[in-house]
Design a protein around this motif. Structure first.
Motif, PDB file in Angstrom:
ATOM      1  N   GLN A  60      -1.397  74.640 -31.606  1.00 24.06           N
ATOM      2  CA  GLN A  60      -0.932  74.568 -32.993  1.00 24.06           C
ATOM      3  C   GLN A  60      -1.049  75.910 -33.699  1.00 24.06           C
ATOM      4  O   GLN A  60      -0.110  76.372 -34.350  1.00 24.06           O
ATOM      5  CB  GLN A  60      -1.748  73.519 -33.744  1.00 24.06           C
ATOM      6  CG  GLN A  60      -1.596  73.573 -35.260  1.00 24.06           C
ATOM      7  CD  GLN A  60      -0.432  72.771 -35.776  1.00 24.06           C
ATOM      8  OE1 GLN A  60      -0.418  71.572 -35.658  1.00 24.06           O
ATOM      9  NE2 GLN A  60       0.544  73.421 -36.369  1.00 24.06           N
ATOM     10  N   ARG A  84       4.830  73.256 -34.064  1.00 24.69           N
ATOM     11  CA  ARG A  84       4.717  72.116 -34.969  1.00 24.69           C
ATOM     12  C   ARG A  84       4.828  70.821 -34.177  1.00 24.69           C
ATOM     13  O   ARG A  84       5.658  70.697 -33.273  1.00 24.69           O
ATOM     14  CB  ARG A  84       5.805  72.163 -36.043  1.00 24.69           C
ATOM     15  CG  ARG A  84       5.693  73.360 -36.970  1.00 24.69           C
ATOM     16  CD  ARG A  84       6.688  73.263 -38.117  1.00 24.69           C
ATOM     17  NE  ARG A  84       6.399  72.135 -38.975  1.00 24.69           N
ATOM     18  CZ  ARG A  84       5.516  72.153 -39.974  1.00 24.69           C
ATOM     19  NH1 ARG A  84       4.828  73.256 -40.223  1.00 24.69           N
ATOM     20  NH2 ARG A  84       5.308  71.089 -40.717  1.00 24.69           N
ATOM     21  N   GLY A 111      -1.915  69.576 -36.930  1.00 24.35           N
ATOM     22  CA  GLY A 111      -2.575  69.756 -35.644  1.00 24.35           C
ATOM     23  C   GLY A 111      -4.019  69.299 -35.660  1.00 24.35           C
ATOM     24  O   GLY A 111      -4.525  68.750 -34.674  1.00 24.35           O
TER      25      GLY A 111
END
Length: 360
Positions: free
Chosen positions: A24, A30, A37
């Motif tokens: 992340q 994403r 995340g």
């Protein structure tokens, strides 16, 4: 480093969340549906822990029984009773420096935020910290509030003002309703370690990224006291686990080359880190007068025991304050100051002896 050690201590639980956090925030990937995340990492770690059967349903049931509204209890009477007791005067030499450490830490976090592109006024955050700490003390809290560390990391994961507000609301609710133990019973600590580890990585990286390249050696020097504090903490934990104390072993003689320098650097390490880093920066820039002044400040702090002075008590090292408490260290910093002052005067003399340029 503790969180890194804990990650590899329990790899079955901790490495999956760590992988998600690294993807992340290092790769800037994403997740589907815009899921954060951190949430994915914690949920995945918790699900894995339950799937592996390492969680305890009995602990969940016991914690759930504790859930219920817990009204804050005013503790002003006990607080004022403590102020009138002998303990306040006995521990005042520790209380005042600890308060200063909190202030310095808050200022450093404000500086970290500014280096990340967000400048905040100094007075208002510090005032809110102080008022919050005093109000909490009236309701029995012994923990002073401080500006939270890790601004660059939180900003990097998309946190804004609403994040802080949600944090306050969330922790306020779970504290008022006694949900802390329930959450601990459902979500293993390893599921969230990766987030805190990421914040530490970002903070350490910022120390190099937000400073000029030529100042990098000063950053390294400033880390020496922090490493000493961390290493000393490991020694304390090790001796305590072995059924002895740091004080007992120090009296016998700890077979570590230069051991006495570890608690010396640990004592007041927040101040020492700043001082050594500042001296290093000014030396790199050949600003010998400023380096001399910082050395004199270090000598004064050392002389009265604010930095470097220590004594062993059980498994702890406590500061020693007083007249000439750290005179040896003060002498050393005075040597620093003398050398830097001599070079300042020498350079100044050389500049004044150079012939003036004349125009044709």
């Amino acid at each position: 480093m503790d969180f890194a050690f804990k990650t590899f201590e329990r790899p079955l639980l901790a490495m999956l969340p760590l992988a998600i956090i690294l993807v992340q925030y290092f790769s800037r990937v994403r997740f589907p549906f815009g899921l954060p995340g951190g949430l994915v990492a914690v949920a995945s770690g918790a699900a894995l822990a339950w799937a592996l059967g390492v969680m305890d349903t009995g602990a969940v049931a016991a914690a759930a029984a504790e859930v219920g509204f817990q009204a804050p209890r005013f503790a002003g009477g006990e607080l004022f009773g403590m102020i009138r007791s002998e303990y306040i005067y006995r521990f005042l030499p520790i209380i005042i420096p600890m308060g200063l450490f909190n202030v310095i830490g808050s200022l450093q976090n404000l500086e970290s935020a500014e280096a990340a592109g967000d400048r905040y006024e100094t007075v208002a955050p510090l005032a809110v910290n102080g008022v919050g700490s005093m109000l909490a003390a009236f309701f029995g809290s012994c923990f002073p509030t401080t500006i939270y560390i890790g601004h660059p990391g939180w900003k990097g994961i998309g946190a804004r003002t609403g994040y802080s507000i949600m944090n306050g609301v969330f922790f306020g609710v779970i504290a008022l309703f006694g949900c802390v133990n329930l959450i601990n019973a459902i979500v293993p600590m390893e599921a969230g370690i990766a987030i805190v580890l990421w914040i530490g990585i970002v903070i350490a990286a910022q120390a190099y990224q937000a400073t000029p390249r030529e100042h990098a050696p000063a950053v390294v020097v400033g880390l020496f006291p922090a490493f000493a504090a961390w290493g000393l903490n490991l020694l304390k934990q090790g001796y305590l686990g072995a059924g002895t104390t740091l004080g007992e072993q120090a009296a016998r003689g700890i077979p570590i080359n230069g051991f006495a320098g570890i608690p010396a650097l640990d004592s007041g390490f927040i101040f020492t880190s700043m001082i050594l880093a500042a001296i290093s920066v000014f030396l790199i820039e050949r600003r010998f007068l400023e380096a001399c002044l910082w050395s004199l400040a270090a000598a004064a702090l050392s002389f009265f025991g604010v930095i470097h002075s220590f004594r062993f008590q059980g498994n702890e090292t406590l500061p020693v304050y007083g007249w000439a408490a750290g005179w040896r260290y003060a002498f050393g910093y005075l040597c620093f100051a003398a050398i830097f002052a001599a070079f300042h005067l020498w350079r100044r003399s050389n500049r004044s002896n150079q012939p003036a340029r004349t125009e044709d």
